[in-house]
Design a protein around this motif. Sequence first.
Motif, PDB file in Angstrom:
ATOM      1  N   VAL A 378       0.916  -1.270   0.071  1.00 54.18           N
ATOM      2  CA  VAL A 378       0.101   0.015  -0.115  1.00 54.18           C
ATOM      3  C   VAL A 378       0.899   1.218  -0.166  1.00 54.18           C
ATOM      4  O   VAL A 378       1.833   1.168   0.826  1.00 54.18           O
ATOM      5  N   GLU A 379       0.477   2.107  -0.825  1.00 51.48           N
ATOM      6  CA  GLU A 379       1.445   3.538  -0.701  1.00 51.48           C
ATOM      7  C   GLU A 379       1.199   4.297   0.569  1.00 51.48           C
ATOM      8  O   GLU A 379       0.200   4.148   1.175  1.00 51.48           O
ATOM      9  N   PRO A 380       2.446   4.954   0.800  1.00 51.47           N
ATOM     10  CA  PRO A 380       2.419   5.685   2.135  1.00 51.47           C
ATOM     11  C   PRO A 380       1.349   6.655   2.307  1.00 51.47           C
ATOM     12  O   PRO A 380       0.926   7.140   3.422  1.00 51.47           O
ATOM     13  N   ALA A 381       0.736   7.340   1.279  1.00 54.64           N
ATOM     14  CA  ALA A 381      -0.299   8.188   1.345  1.00 54.64           C
ATOM     15  C   ALA A 381      -1.598   7.583   1.124  1.00 54.64           C
ATOM     16  O   ALA A 381      -2.617   8.523   1.281  1.00 54.64           O
ATOM     17  N   ALA A 382      -1.819   6.364   0.807  1.00 53.23           N
ATOM     18  CA  ALA A 382      -3.132   5.593   0.585  1.00 53.23           C
ATOM     19  C   ALA A 382      -3.859   5.812   2.003  1.00 53.23           C
ATOM     20  O   ALA A 382      -5.527   5.862   1.909  1.00 53.23           O
ATOM     21  N   THR A 383      -3.407   5.599   2.918  1.00 51.49           N
ATOM     22  CA  THR A 383      -3.822   5.877   4.339  1.00 51.49           C
ATOM     23  C   THR A 383      -2.976   6.800   5.230  1.00 51.49           C
ATOM     24  O   THR A 383      -1.851   7.199   4.712  1.00 51.49           O
ATOM     25  N   ALA A 384      -3.447   7.052   6.371  1.00 53.54           N
ATOM     26  CA  ALA A 384      -2.663   7.733   7.298  1.00 53.54           C
ATOM     27  C   ALA A 384      -1.393   7.030   7.738  1.00 53.54           C
ATOM     28  O   ALA A 384      -0.490   7.849   8.439  1.00 53.54           O
ATOM     29  N   PHE A 463       3.853  10.348  12.024  1.00 53.74           N
ATOM     30  CA  PHE A 463       2.834  10.666  10.598  1.00 53.74           C
ATOM     31  C   PHE A 463       3.629  11.058   9.319  1.00 53.74           C
ATOM     32  O   PHE A 463       3.077  10.928   8.293  1.00 53.74           O
ATOM     33  N   LYS A 464       4.958  11.406   9.499  1.00 57.83           N
ATOM     34  CA  LYS A 464       5.704  11.692   8.274  1.00 57.83           C
ATOM     35  C   LYS A 464       5.174  12.850   7.637  1.00 57.83           C
ATOM     36  O   LYS A 464       4.509  13.716   8.089  1.00 57.83           O
ATOM     37  N   ASP A 465       5.008  12.640   6.265  1.00 54.07           N
ATOM     38  CA  ASP A 465       4.450  13.545   5.425  1.00 54.07           C
ATOM     39  C   ASP A 465       3.069  13.602   5.214  1.00 54.07           C
ATOM     40  O   ASP A 465       2.417  14.655   4.457  1.00 54.07           O
ATOM     41  N   ASN A 466       2.457  12.442   6.050  1.00 55.69           N
ATOM     42  CA  ASN A 466       0.904  12.629   5.985  1.00 55.69           C
ATOM     43  C   ASN A 466       0.296  13.572   7.108  1.00 55.69           C
ATOM     44  O   ASN A 466      -0.815  13.862   7.411  1.00 55.69           O
ATOM     45  N   TYR A 467       1.434  14.026   8.008  1.00 59.87           N
ATOM     46  CA  TYR A 467       0.823  14.950   8.959  1.00 59.87           C
ATOM     47  C   TYR A 467      -0.067  16.297   8.404  1.00 59.87           C
ATOM     48  O   TYR A 467      -1.071  16.796   8.885  1.00 59.87           O
TER      49      TYR A 467
END
Length: 493
Positions: A378-384, A463-467
Amino acid sequence: MVREGDARYRGLTSGANTRWVGAPEYVRLVSSAAEVVEAVQEAVDRGLKITVRSGGHCDEDFTTSDDIQVVLNLAGLDAVYYDEERRAFAVEPGASLGRVYETLYRGWGVTIPGGTCPTVGAGGHIVGGGYGALSRMYGLTVDYLHAVEVVVVDESGRCSTVVATREPDDPHRELWWAHTGAGGGNFGVITKYWLRAPDAGSAEPADQLPTPPAELLVSDVAWSWDDLTEESFSRLVRNFSEWHEANSAPDSPGTGLYSQLKTQHRAAGMFRMSTQVDASAPDAQGYLDRFLAAVNEGTGVDYTVNDRSVLPWFYVVREWFGFVEGSLPRWKAKSAYMRKAMPADQLAALYRQLTRDDYDNPFSMVALVSFGGRINAVEPAATAVAQRDSVLKLLYVTLWTDGSEDDRHDRWIRECYADVYASSGGVPRSNDVTDGCFINYADADVADPALNGSGVPWHELYFKDNYARLQAVKKQWDPRGEFGHALSVRPSA
Ligand SMILES: Cc1cc2nc3c(=O)[nH]c(=O)nc-3n(C[C@H](O)[C@H](O)[C@H](O)COP(=O)(O)OP(=O)(O)OC[C@H]3O[C@@H](n4cnc5c(N)ncnc54)[C@H](O)[C@@H]3O)c2cc1C
């Protein structure tokens, strides 16, 4: 409504980790979404700080901190059923994972790849990204999150329920996305989850979620600290982590194997490795043998076999024995995602900390737990959940009973963590080897500059870049900041 003076007050104001005891004005026991709306509205109207508890397994004080005046207890909102209309399984937040597994399995022969402890609540677990023994085969629980019902508070202070789905045309999709890994206590009160595989083909309920293996080949082996030197210990841990580095691609046959290497402090005398393999996989016995041989290779020591048996999956799920023998009521935990095997400096620190003479708690350990496999499809941005290329998750935990000893145990686990990650400011910041921390193993220390010398803020570790995207959701859906705790998402400016 339970207030001080009610015999239930004490029992309802502390969670599973008894070091955290709250002193709210009252606890509201609610058992429907409508009751949640009413209870939140009342608290908002009175200007009271509210929190929500489902299974009560939080590692930190998020439901007991001094500022909390109202606790919503959702233990009574615990149904698990198939929702024909949404073609998905509905799970209410008060349902324990044990209840979820049992209901899904008995009714339809399906499951979710959630956590191992059956008394953890779905409420906090799923929104935190939930992972467990089947995650290498099937991914994270949030990879199955189809929709979520949340009680939210708008700018004017009005409470209402909203349903957010992963459908691309859902105007509330970002709220759904934020519930795929931000952790609990952020945007509102979750009153229902709906779970369904994104690629579920037919309309049959049994096709909406994964089927667990019928049987598991289970292994439990132990090494004696008396046999181990620093060299052999390091070799063992390196072997375990290198095996995961080599066998954790999404389509690797290794995804059918899940293992926990629970390196306990030397005071325990020994430490164990618990492993399970899908018993129906081709040559499951041989696969396990080769795994055990790979882990022990070159150590020059023997392990003791405590158990090797084939058991029904359902039995293994129900009869969880805990991380260490003995269940102690107070604990402190920390975590780390590992992209690669532990390097020499981390292995040396691990050995140093687990063999310290000035700390003798046998219930302290660093567990290396299998990760990767389908999680990493799963891609890192597909979910939180941004960490989608790790092969191991590390759980640092120390457990004890006596409240007067909190400082001693906190000190050890902090020193241990700081030592292992000394080269990256005392935390497992994102680099070639490590990739931050897991919000379900909440650890407020990383938000304390005295304990996190990396310069990397706590939210980047989790959360890395999802924050930034989570912050935007926070701003939209909790504009008054009614919900929050030490590691909750802060709204974007
Ligand atoms: C023994 C043990 C084993 C564990 N094993 C695993 C594991 O295998 N895998 C894994 O992923 N995690 C595991 N965890 C971590 C666990 O998933 C988290 O602690 C989770 O947050 C607990 O959820 P809860 O509902 O039981 O806890 P609670 O203490 O009730 O809640 C935790 C947080 O979520 C919030 N919250 C709870 N319910 C709601 C809701 N309905 N709406 C909004 N916010 C809510 C709370 O306010 C709090 O901030 C384990 C924890 C323990 C103690």
